[in-house]
Design a protein around this motif. Structure first.
Motif, short mmCIF file in Angstrom:
data_model
loop_
_atom_site.label_atom_id
_atom_site.label_comp_id
_atom_site.label_asym_id
_atom_site.label_seq_id
_atom_site.Cartn_x
_atom_site.Cartn_y
_atom_site.Cartn_z
N GLU A 151 -8.46 -9.43 2.70
CA GLU A 151 -9.50 -9.53 1.67
C GLU A 151 -9.28 -8.52 0.54
OE1 GLU A 151 -9.99 -9.61 4.98
OE2 GLU A 151 -11.90 -10.56 5.49
N PHE A 152 -8.87 -7.31 0.89
CA PHE A 152 -8.55 -6.33 -0.16
C PHE A 152 -7.41 -6.85 -1.03
CE2 PHE A 152 -10.62 -2.95 2.53
CZ PHE A 152 -11.49 -2.47 1.57
N ARG A 153 -6.40 -7.40 -0.37
CA ARG A 153 -5.25 -7.94 -1.11
C ARG A 153 -5.69 -9.05 -2.05
NH1 ARG A 153 -0.44 -11.30 1.93
NH2 ARG A 153 0.89 -11.69 0.13
N ALA A 154 -6.52 -9.95 -1.55
CA ALA A 154 -6.98 -11.07 -2.38
C ALA A 154 -7.80 -10.59 -3.57
CB ALA A 154 -7.81 -12.04 -1.52
N ALA A 155 -8.50 -9.45 -3.40
CA ALA A 155 -9.33 -8.92 -4.49
C ALA A 155 -8.51 -8.07 -5.46
CB ALA A 155 -10.47 -8.09 -3.91
N GLY A 156 -7.21 -7.94 -5.20
CA GLY A 156 -6.35 -7.18 -6.11
C GLY A 156 -6.41 -5.68 -5.90
N VAL A 157 -6.93 -5.23 -4.76
CA VAL A 157 -7.00 -3.79 -4.48
C VAL A 157 -5.62 -3.31 -4.01
CG1 VAL A 157 -8.06 -2.05 -2.96
CG2 VAL A 157 -9.46 -3.91 -3.90
N ASN A 158 -5.27 -2.11 -4.43
CA ASN A 158 -3.99 -1.52 -4.02
C ASN A 158 -4.05 -1.12 -2.54
OD1 ASN A 158 -1.35 -0.51 -4.69
ND2 ASN A 158 -2.18 1.58 -4.66
N THR A 178 -7.50 2.86 -3.94
CA THR A 178 -6.40 2.50 -3.05
C THR A 178 -6.93 2.54 -1.63
OG1 THR A 178 -4.53 3.21 -4.41
CG2 THR A 178 -4.24 3.37 -2.04
N ILE A 179 -6.57 1.54 -0.83
CA ILE A 179 -6.95 1.52 0.58
C ILE A 179 -5.70 1.73 1.42
CG2 ILE A 179 -7.88 0.08 2.44
CD1 ILE A 179 -10.03 0.82 0.39
N VAL A 180 -5.77 2.67 2.35
CA VAL A 180 -4.64 2.92 3.25
C VAL A 180 -5.03 2.53 4.66
CG1 VAL A 180 -3.00 4.59 4.18
CG2 VAL A 180 -3.87 4.86 1.85
N SER A 181 -4.29 1.60 5.23
CA SER A 181 -4.49 1.25 6.62
C SER A 181 -3.40 1.95 7.44
CB SER A 181 -4.38 -0.27 6.78
OG SER A 181 -4.58 -0.61 8.13
N ASN A 182 -3.80 2.46 8.61
CA ASN A 182 -2.85 3.18 9.45
C ASN A 182 -2.74 2.46 10.79
OD1 ASN A 182 -2.48 5.47 7.57
ND2 ASN A 182 -4.63 5.84 7.99
N PRO A 183 -1.90 1.42 10.84
CA PRO A 183 -1.92 0.54 12.02
C PRO A 183 -1.55 1.24 13.32
CG PRO A 183 -0.10 -0.03 10.54
CD PRO A 183 -0.96 0.94 9.81
N ALA A 184 -0.61 2.20 13.26
CA ALA A 184 -0.17 2.82 14.52
C ALA A 184 -1.35 3.51 15.20
CB ALA A 184 0.96 3.81 14.23
N THR A 185 -1.96 4.46 14.52
CA THR A 185 -3.05 5.22 15.12
C THR A 185 -4.26 4.33 15.41
OG1 THR A 185 -2.33 7.21 13.97
CG2 THR A 185 -4.58 7.20 14.83
N THR A 221 -8.50 -2.40 8.89
CA THR A 221 -9.46 -2.86 7.90
C THR A 221 -9.12 -4.28 7.44
OG1 THR A 221 -10.64 -2.20 5.91
CG2 THR A 221 -8.24 -1.95 5.86
N ARG A 222 -9.89 -4.77 6.48
CA ARG A 222 -9.71 -6.15 6.00
C ARG A 222 -8.60 -6.21 4.95
NH1 ARG A 222 -14.59 -9.67 6.43
NH2 ARG A 222 -16.08 -8.63 7.80
N ILE A 223 -7.37 -6.10 5.43
CA ILE A 223 -6.23 -6.06 4.51
C ILE A 223 -6.15 -7.34 3.67
CG2 ILE A 223 -3.69 -6.09 4.43
CD1 ILE A 223 -3.76 -4.02 6.70
N LEU A 281 -15.32 -1.55 8.18
CA LEU A 281 -15.52 -2.71 7.30
C LEU A 281 -15.11 -4.00 8.01
CD1 LEU A 281 -16.49 -3.09 4.31
CD2 LEU A 281 -14.08 -3.44 3.75
N ALA A 282 -14.17 -3.87 8.93
CA ALA A 282 -13.74 -5.05 9.70
C ALA A 282 -14.87 -5.55 10.60
CB ALA A 282 -12.49 -4.73 10.51
N ALA A 283 -15.74 -4.63 11.02
CA ALA A 283 -16.85 -5.00 11.91
C ALA A 283 -18.08 -5.46 11.13
CB ALA A 283 -17.22 -3.81 12.80
N ALA A 284 -18.13 -5.14 9.83
CA ALA A 284 -19.30 -5.50 9.02
C ALA A 284 -19.34 -7.01 8.77
CB ALA A 284 -19.22 -4.76 7.68
N ASP A 285 -20.51 -7.52 8.37
CA ASP A 285 -20.59 -8.96 8.11
C ASP A 285 -19.83 -9.28 6.81
OD1 ASP A 285 -22.63 -9.33 5.75
OD2 ASP A 285 -23.51 -7.83 7.07
N ASP A 286 -19.42 -10.55 6.69
CA ASP A 286 -18.55 -10.96 5.58
C ASP A 286 -19.18 -10.73 4.21
OD1 ASP A 286 -16.63 -11.69 7.37
OD2 ASP A 286 -17.02 -13.85 7.24
#
Ligand SMILES: [Zn+2]
Length: 429
Positions: free
Chosen positions: A304-311, A275-282, A300-302, A254-259
């Motif tokens: 934007e998810f945060r701004a949209a109110g996604v967990n 819920t979206i889980v990002s795994n920064p280490a791996t 991922t687009r942390i 999703l980070a590579a997709a267009d806005d």
């Protein structure tokens, strides 16, 4: 042996919001939280008093995305190029030798490593495929049972090699659920094309519906913007009425997709209560390997998810295996990596970061009794630090870890600087 205390009175702790408080833990719960300065001897003599002297109290950490079955296999694997397919291939060779005993020993080791770091809840994906069958699941189940006094483990049945591309995969997933997996996993982007990806999602939601289970899939762990199974998961969640019960891990492409496309899908994720889980280490080490010059971070687009109110949560994902060579099950370390990789360093970002490893994953777990509030389970950590930001900066494990009101881990760090003479006070362990 002295009998265990009936509970604890923690005097003068610092809460994350800066208030000073006394905490009484009894019957596995936080019985009450009162302003600091109350009587320093409890009415009930069976309570043990801890003089916290301003130490920081945080709710225990929740790792919502782990792989206990794969932990500590790093040194058994052949060399590979570090990409996701190569790591899966290398792990596949080691998985042929998985036995329940082998898996239980390694999984148990990581559970205990995490407890020492203040992690008392772990949701782990466990491979269920034609290589391991249910051996990994049996091993993790044994480890979870052996350590249930110190940590709660939730098991996700994970068909890492696909459903459409693996004969018998659905039957194995069904058997895994019957053998005690409490969450249905998936990895739709691993299938060959759109039709198979849709079928993968549909078959696993069918399984979840039949057994009334939550869903937690690996989704779009790729740098390729054309990999788009997140929208399939969001649509299935809405169509099945599974809002609030579905988690998607990684979501890198999703980070590579267009806005514009990303914004549309993020809106659907919000509607689906995903819920979206990002795994920064791996993902910092797996993704972006083909890039030259400006190398992508793979998250991922942390924002934007945060701004949209996604967990949004952060997870450890891998520890000492074919995907990630480091890690110790420390959510303090994961949050530290997340702060750098996702630019979460502003004042309110740092508070948000604490949520991504505590209340947000507890929400995904649907653990209503979680939190540092009166009435909640007494799962908490005491840090020798005055604030969350300082705990994050110093990266020291909690001094005391409580789980269900019991003291389950303690760590003492002692440093001498100055006239330290070998053999007198110097000891490196
Ligand atoms: Zn994973």
């Amino acid at each position: 042996m002295p009998s265990p205390p009936a509970g604890y009175l923690l005097l003068d702790v610092r809460l994350a919001d800066g208030r000073s408080a006394d905490l009484r833990l009894a019957d596995g719960r936080i019985a009450d939280i009162s302003p600091a300065g109350g009587p320093d001897r409890p009415d009930d003599a069976r309570l043990r008093v801890v003089a916290a002297a301003g130490r920081l109290a945080l709710p225990a950490f929740v790792d919502i995305h782990a792989h206990l079955d794969k932990a500590y296999t790093r040194d058994d694997l052949g060399d590979h190029d570090g990409t996701l397919p190569a790591a899966i291939q290398a792990m596949g060779e080691r998985k042929k030798r998985f036995t329940p005993e082998d898996v239980a020993e390694r999984a148990g080791r990581l559970i205990l490593s995490g407890v020492a770091e203040g992690v008392t809840h772990v949701r782990t994906h466990v491979d269920v495929d034609s290589i391991t069958g249910l051996r990994g699941l049996e091993g993790v189940r044994r480890a979870a049972e052996a350590h249930r006094q110190v940590c709660r483990v939730s098991i996700v049945a994970f068909p890492q090699l696909g459903i459409r591309s693996e004969p018998g995969a659905l039957d194995r997933m069904q058997a895994a659920v019957e053998a005690g997996a409490g969450v249905v996993g998936g990895m739709p982007h691993w299938e060959a094309g759109r039709e198979d990806q849709l079928a993968h999602v549909a078959a696993l939601f069918d399984l979840a519906e039949r057994h009334d289970l939550d869903v937690d899939m690996h989704v779009d762990e790729s740098d390729d913007a054309s990999v788009r199974t997140l929208e399939m998961v969001a649509e299935a969640t809405i169509a099945r009425g599974w809002q609030g019960r579905v988690t998607a891990g990684h979501v890198c492409s999703l980070a590579a997709a267009d806005d514009e496309y990303a914004a549309r899908v993020i809106d659907r994720c919000a509607e689906a209560g995903l819920t979206i889980v990002s795994n920064p280490a791996t993902n910092l080490v797996i993704q972006g390997r083909g890039d030259r010059g400006l190398v992508r971070r793979g998250l991922t687009r942390i924002a934007e998810f945060r701004a949209a109110g996604v967990n949004v949560c952060l997870g450890q994902d891998n520890v000492c295996d074919g995907f990630y060579p480091f890690g110790r099950g420390s959510m303090l370390e994961v949050a530290f990596l997340g702060a750098h990789a996702a630019h979460l360093t502003g004042g309110d970002d740092l508070g948000y970061l604490l949520e991504t490893v505590t209340s947000a994953p507890a929400r995904a777990w649907r653990d209503a009794g979680y939190g540092l509030r009166a009435g909640c389970a007494a799962d908490l950590n005491l840090f020798q630090a005055p604030s969350w930001v300082e705990a994050l900066r110093l990266q020291r494990p909690p001094e005391l870890v409580f789980f269900e009101g019991r003291l389950v881990a303690s760590t003492a760090v002692s440093t001498s600087i100055g006239r330290v003479e070998t053999g007198v006070t110097g000891r490196l362990a």
